[in-house]
Design a protein around this motif. Structure first.
Motif, short mmCIF file in Angstrom:
data_model
loop_
_atom_site.label_atom_id
_atom_site.label_comp_id
_atom_site.label_asym_id
_atom_site.label_seq_id
_atom_site.Cartn_x
_atom_site.Cartn_y
_atom_site.Cartn_z
N ARG A 518 49.22 -33.34 65.61
CA ARG A 518 48.48 -32.17 66.07
C ARG A 518 47.40 -31.77 65.06
N SER A 519 47.75 -31.87 63.78
CA SER A 519 46.79 -31.43 62.76
C SER A 519 45.58 -32.35 62.68
N VAL A 520 45.78 -33.67 62.91
CA VAL A 520 44.64 -34.59 62.80
C VAL A 520 43.68 -34.43 63.97
N VAL A 521 44.14 -33.83 65.07
CA VAL A 521 43.21 -33.52 66.15
C VAL A 521 42.12 -32.59 65.63
N GLY A 522 42.54 -31.57 64.88
CA GLY A 522 41.59 -30.65 64.27
C GLY A 522 40.69 -31.35 63.27
N GLN A 523 41.26 -32.29 62.51
CA GLN A 523 40.45 -33.01 61.53
C GLN A 523 39.43 -33.91 62.21
N HIS A 524 39.82 -34.52 63.35
CA HIS A 524 38.85 -35.33 64.08
C HIS A 524 37.67 -34.47 64.55
N ARG A 525 37.98 -33.24 64.96
CA ARG A 525 36.90 -32.32 65.36
C ARG A 525 35.99 -32.02 64.17
N GLN A 526 36.61 -31.86 62.97
CA GLN A 526 35.81 -31.61 61.78
C GLN A 526 34.91 -32.81 61.46
N ILE A 527 35.45 -34.01 61.66
CA ILE A 527 34.65 -35.22 61.41
C ILE A 527 33.46 -35.27 62.35
N ASP A 528 33.71 -35.01 63.63
CA ASP A 528 32.61 -35.01 64.61
C ASP A 528 31.55 -33.98 64.24
N LYS A 529 31.99 -32.80 63.81
CA LYS A 529 31.05 -31.75 63.43
C LYS A 529 30.23 -32.19 62.20
N ALA A 530 30.92 -32.80 61.20
CA ALA A 530 30.23 -33.23 59.99
C ALA A 530 29.21 -34.33 60.31
N ARG A 531 29.54 -35.21 61.24
CA ARG A 531 28.60 -36.28 61.62
C ARG A 531 27.38 -35.68 62.33
N GLY A 532 27.59 -34.63 63.13
CA GLY A 532 26.47 -33.96 63.76
C GLY A 532 25.53 -33.34 62.74
N ILE A 533 26.13 -32.72 61.70
CA ILE A 533 25.32 -32.13 60.62
C ILE A 533 24.56 -33.22 59.88
N LEU A 534 25.21 -34.38 59.66
CA LEU A 534 24.56 -35.48 58.95
C LEU A 534 23.33 -35.98 59.73
N ARG A 535 23.46 -36.05 61.04
CA ARG A 535 22.32 -36.52 61.85
C ARG A 535 21.14 -35.55 61.73
N LYS A 536 21.42 -34.25 61.71
CA LYS A 536 20.35 -33.27 61.56
C LYS A 536 19.67 -33.40 60.20
N ILE A 537 20.49 -33.58 59.15
CA ILE A 537 19.93 -33.74 57.80
C ILE A 537 19.05 -34.97 57.73
N ASP A 538 19.52 -36.08 58.35
CA ASP A 538 18.73 -37.32 58.32
C ASP A 538 17.38 -37.13 59.00
N THR A 539 17.39 -36.39 60.10
CA THR A 539 16.11 -36.13 60.80
C THR A 539 15.15 -35.35 59.91
N GLU A 540 15.68 -34.29 59.23
CA GLU A 540 14.84 -33.50 58.33
C GLU A 540 14.34 -34.35 57.17
N LEU A 541 15.22 -35.19 56.63
CA LEU A 541 14.86 -35.99 55.45
C LEU A 541 13.77 -36.99 55.78
#
Length: 962
Positions: A518-541
């Motif tokens: 159950r707890s890793v479900v939340g962590q998978h959501r965190q990973i997806d969120k972090a990857r979304g942030i990474l894509r935005k940073i890459d676009t800005e960079l």
């Protein structure tokens, strides 16, 4: 009291008001149904059931399992007693399990009073009474052992009550609860009774998953409202402001806060102008401004708040509090009540011999009871504790000073509970009470059917902020966390019953794995969120780099360092900087590991009489080696310092490898256990004329001579991006990008680790057992691989101890075969006993019996071999044998007096408490019985184990075992 002093109740188990907290039920049938068994059960009760009790019992009669979560004192056990009633009416069996023997004994007495002795049995490690009765009360370990042994006693079992099921969070014993829940026949109805936990629904979902049809009933309402107070000096204040309106978040009582501030100002002024006692020494005793214990009890008595339990988190503190009250002349009983006390005391101590009565200080203990005062802790003789419990329930003990063990389910409710401190020692360090612990302790206040309200009183001391107390009293988050982990005995039994694949499947069904999934479900959501942030940073960079006319470089985060284009572009430049930092860290780590390895070698190479210097820790200066280290992996020689301290030092005590500065001649027998012996030896050490070495020069950095690092630094200076200003927006974006990448990497690693922890641990345990020959890799008739439990494995399956594999290794190697019964009892104690303090407990503690000392050394040798194997496989190391109780056990089993046994078992010149002596003796008896049954009934070891049990079962031990 004034209106502001204890003006109104505060229910500590409702959301903030007495009307909130109706039971939350999943799966209950709401329509009116005639339930004849429930009607029969309630007809004999002198009270009506609460809604949560009725709904739980109705679910049971309807054929569901139940999980009941309710506060301490709410009456959960009535549901367990209804399961007993159902089994008796149906002609089936019910096991009533508890976490501790004291609670088993108490529940056995309660059920006998209702159903008669013929219908009720008791099975604990100490007692076996009517074991084939339809209703048997037992500790949870007993039913687990029955399951693994396929005991015929399980035939006809319809219900199992698991009282205090939240005990599965206990890090030492909690796995047993999960083993029982997972292994019980699916047709057995499980009745799980738990204290209030915040994740009751999660726990219920898991039980439904593994047990099927289960009704979950959660009730947060306390039947007896609880008032929270603080005692400042001799005044009692409400903790919360009673003037708040319903629905508002409670606030700390303003008058309490103002009074404490005024008091602190006055005391600060007094300290500034005096500060010291009449003779110029600091005042000692209880902190300034706190009430004495006799005055505290007298105040509670005057306000009608007795009987009370004062929780003090130390045995010595409990005894000191009792002694202070007795010495003050405080008396809470009438003469006729004192006579009743004397009769109860006579019943509990009648079998003690005159000499034992003197050693146990029965007269002193009785003098406190005769005044309505008592202590209660694990160091007391069980007979003393049971007498205190009976007298308290009967109202003949009005104030008891207890450690927190009293809060573990024993039925000793009081009108008031007093907490002197909010800090306790957990065996390793002093830690703050958790909200869950605070709730469990204060939950003892308020006797259902006697009191209309309970009172929790926290004694104020300088520095204690009322908001901290309010935080504990108002917290509502007490999550239940699984402590389940595979062990040797568990692995053998699982594979023996289910095979390797079945065993792994059961591990995947554990509550621990359920929570992880159950707890890793939340962590998978965190990973997806972090990857979304990474894509935005890459676009800005990329946009920023293009605007400056700079190649951004590759965006793939996993380019190998050796790739020719890995350092191209701006991101390549940032990767190069990161690789330089990594290389510098690696070099520092390598240097530290080299120093540590050298320190290990030097420590193991130290000989008796070598003089070294200590530079770190509490003890500095010269030290002489009294006893060399015997474990090459973790060498800890025994040393004596020039300040008189003696103990073992290890790698963590040295910044650099130890340097031998000289030698010192030592006598054949070094007396390092007495103060005088240590002082004499320390004086001789100071007179050697040797001096502490200044240390070694280690200032030169390993980076200075590293060619790879030099090459990376050269490439950095030559990189086109090196000319950019470090303040440019590109660098900020790149740092954000690196942080995001690290977050993704850490989260991914955490998910991989958490989802495979149980399986990996199990595989490592299987590898150890296979290498030692307890399991055999084989193939079945169809050629599929399987694991077979060998004869040695069958022995291991019957040994239930944290040192199970070490015990079986000693049995298999014949280490204990030639011992007499008293010697065997002494050696067996070394794999049971655990010293309360960090003291030396090696084999040479035993000085009077060469055979015993040599066998203890051989047992330690088996442990060293086993621990090396465990380290190699990455398995937690079995606890080192502790010879601290061996001499006492030998003394007692050889027929010597209780006084002698207690004296030789003591630490720091104090005899071992009688309660501890009996408790360790019980555990030795229990393990000897396991050895007798596991080692072959006709063998010499089995016969010696049987005789050793007889040698121990005498005097106070026999009285306590019954």
């Amino acid at each position: 009291m004034t209106s502001s002093e204890a003006a109104g109740p505060w229910d500590d188990d409702t959301p903030w008001g007495p009307d909130a907290g109706a039971p939350i039920t999943e799966g209950a049938v709401t329509e009116v149904v005639d339930r004849p068994r429930l009607r029969e059960f309630t007809d004999r009760l002198s009270f009506s059931l609460d809604p949560f009790q009725r709904e739980s019992c109705a679910a049971l009669e309807d054929g569901h399992g139940v999980l009941v979560c309710a506060p301490t004192g709410a009456g959960k056990t009535i549901v367990g007693e209804f399961a007993v009633h159902l089994a008796l009416q149906a002609g089936t069996k019910c096991f009533y399990t508890t976490p501790i023997k004291a609670l088993s004994n108490q529940k056995y007495s309660d059920l006998v009073a209702v159903h008669g002795a013929d219908s009720i049995g008791l099975l604990t490690g100490d007692s076996s009474i009517n074991p084939y009765a339809p209703i048997v009360v037992m500790t949870t370990e007993v039913v687990r052992n029955m399951i693994y042994a396929n005991s015929p006693a399980l035939d006809g079992l319809s219900h199992v009550v698991m009282d205090e099921v939240h005990f599965l969070a206990d890090r030492f014993r909690g796995a047993v609860w999960e083993e029982v829940i997972l292994h019980l026949d699916p047709d057995v109805k499980l009745v799980s009774l738990s204290a209030t936990v915040s994740n009751a629904e999660e726990f219920g979902d898991w039980i439904k998953t593994v047990r099927g049809d289960t009704t979950v009933v959660v009730d947060d309402h306390r039947p007896i409202p609880l008032w929270q107070h603080m005692m400042v000096g001799n005044r009692i204040f409400d903790l919360f402001d009673q003037r708040i309106r319903p629905g508002e978040r409670p606030q700390v009582n303003g008058e309490l806060t103002r009074y404490i501030k005024q008091r602190e100002m006055v005391e600060d002024h007094q300290r500034a102008h005096s500060g010291r006692g009449a003779r110029g020494r600091p005042q000692r005793g209880r902190p300034t401004g706190t009430i004495s214990r006799p005055d505290l009890i007298a105040r509670l008595d005057r306000d009608g708040l007795l009987p009370a339990i004062g929780f003090i988190f130390s045995r010595a503190g409990c005894e000191a509090a009792l002694e202070q009250c007795v010495r003050s002349g405080l008396n809470l009983l009438e003469p006729d009540q004192a006579e009743q006390v004397a009769q109860v005391v006579a019943r509990y101590t009648g079998e003690f011999s005159p000499s034992d009565r003197e050693i146990l200080r029965v007269d002193s203990w009785e003098s406190g009871l005769g005044r309505g005062l008592a202590a209660h802790h694990a160091g007391m003789l069980p007979a003393f504790r049971h007498a205190v419990e009976e007298l308290f329930v009967r109202g003949l003990v009005r104030a008891v000073f207890a450690t927190e063990t009293l809060a573990l389910g024993i039925n000793m409710p009081a009108r008031s509970v007093v907490l002197e401190r909010l800090v306790k020692f957990n065996g390793e360090s002093h830690v703050d009470l958790t909200p869950g612990e605070f709730t469990q302790l204060t939950g003892r206040a308020g006797r259902r059917g006697i009191d209309v309200e309970g009172h929790a009183v926290v004694v104020w001391m300088p520095g204690l902020d009322p908001t901290r107390v309010a935080g504990l009293a108002g917290a509502r988050t007490f999550p239940l966390r699984s402590s389940f982990a595979p062990e040797y005995n568990m692995a053998i039994n699982l594979i023996g019953r289910l095979g390797l694949a079945g065993a792994k499947n059961l591990l995947e069904r554990s509550f621990a794995q359920f929570q992880t999934d159950r707890s890793v479900v939340g962590q998978h959501r965190q990973i997806d969120k972090a990857r979304g942030i990474l894509r935005k940073i890459d676009t800005e960079l990329v946009g920023r780099a293009s605007g400056l006319g700079i190649d951004p470089g590759r965006l793939a985060p996993d380019e190998p360092v050796g790739d020719a284009s890995a350092y191209d572009g701006f991101l390549g430049y940032m990767t190069l900087r990161e690789d330089i930092r990594t290389r510098e860290r690696d070099l520092k780590f390598h240097k530290r590991m080299t120093l540590q390895a050298n320190t290990v070698d030097e420590l193991f190479g130290l000989k008796r009489g070598h003089v070294i210097g200590l530079h770190g820790g509490r003890h500095r200066g010269l030290a002489v080696v009294i006893e060399p280290a015997n474990d090459r992996r973790d060498p800890k020689p025994l040393v004596l310092c020039e300040d008189g301290w003696a103990g073992r030092v290890g790698v963590s005590d040295f910044l650099n490898p130890p340097e031998v500065v000289g030698n010192m001649r030592l006598p054949r027998q070094v007396d390092h256990r007495t103060g005088r012996g240590r002082r004499d030896l320390a004086s001789s050490l100071r007179n050697t004329g040797l001096s502490v070495p200044k240390g070694r020069n280690t200032k030169r950095s390993p980076a200075a001579d590293d060619g790879e690092l030099a090459d990376l630094r050269a490439r950095l200076r030559a990189h086109p991006a090196h000319e950019l200003s470090s303040h440019d927006e590109l660098f900020r974006l790149a740092e954000r990008r690196n942080r995001s990448l690290r977050e993704i990497t850490n989260l991914t690693s955490s998910v991989d680790t958490r989802t495979s922890t149980l399986s990996v641990t199990f595989d490592r345990i299987v590898a150890v057992l296979t290498e030692l020959g307890y399991l055999l890799a084989d193939v079945d008739a169809e050629g599929a691989p399987r694991m077979v439990v060998t004869e040695s494995g069958s022995t291991l399956s019957r040994v239930y101890s944290e040192s199970d594999l070490l015990i079986c290794e000693c049995i298999r190697a014949g280490v204990w075969d030639a011992l007499t019964p008293p010697e065997l009892a002494a050696v067996v104690s070394s794999v049971v006993y655990e010293s309360r303090r960090d003291t030396y407990s090696g084999p040479d503690l035993v000085t009077g019996n060469p055979t015993l000392r040599e066998t203890l050394s051989a047992t330690h040798k088996q442990w060293r071999t086993l621990s090396a194997l465990e380290n190699r496989h990455g398995v937690g190391v079995t606890r080192e044998p502790d010879a601290g109780f061996a001499t006492a056990m030998y003394t007692w089993a050889a027929g010597r007096s209780l006084g002698e046994a207690l004296a030789v078992a003591g630490e720091r010149g104090r005899p071992l408490p009688a309660g501890d002596f009996v408790r360790w003796s019980r555990q030795v008896i229990d393990l000897l019985e396991q050895i007798r049954m596991s080692a072959g009934a006709e063998g010499r070891l089995a016969r010696s184990a049987k005789s050793a049990v007889g040698c121990i079962k005498r005097g106070v031990v026999a009285v306590e075992l019954g």
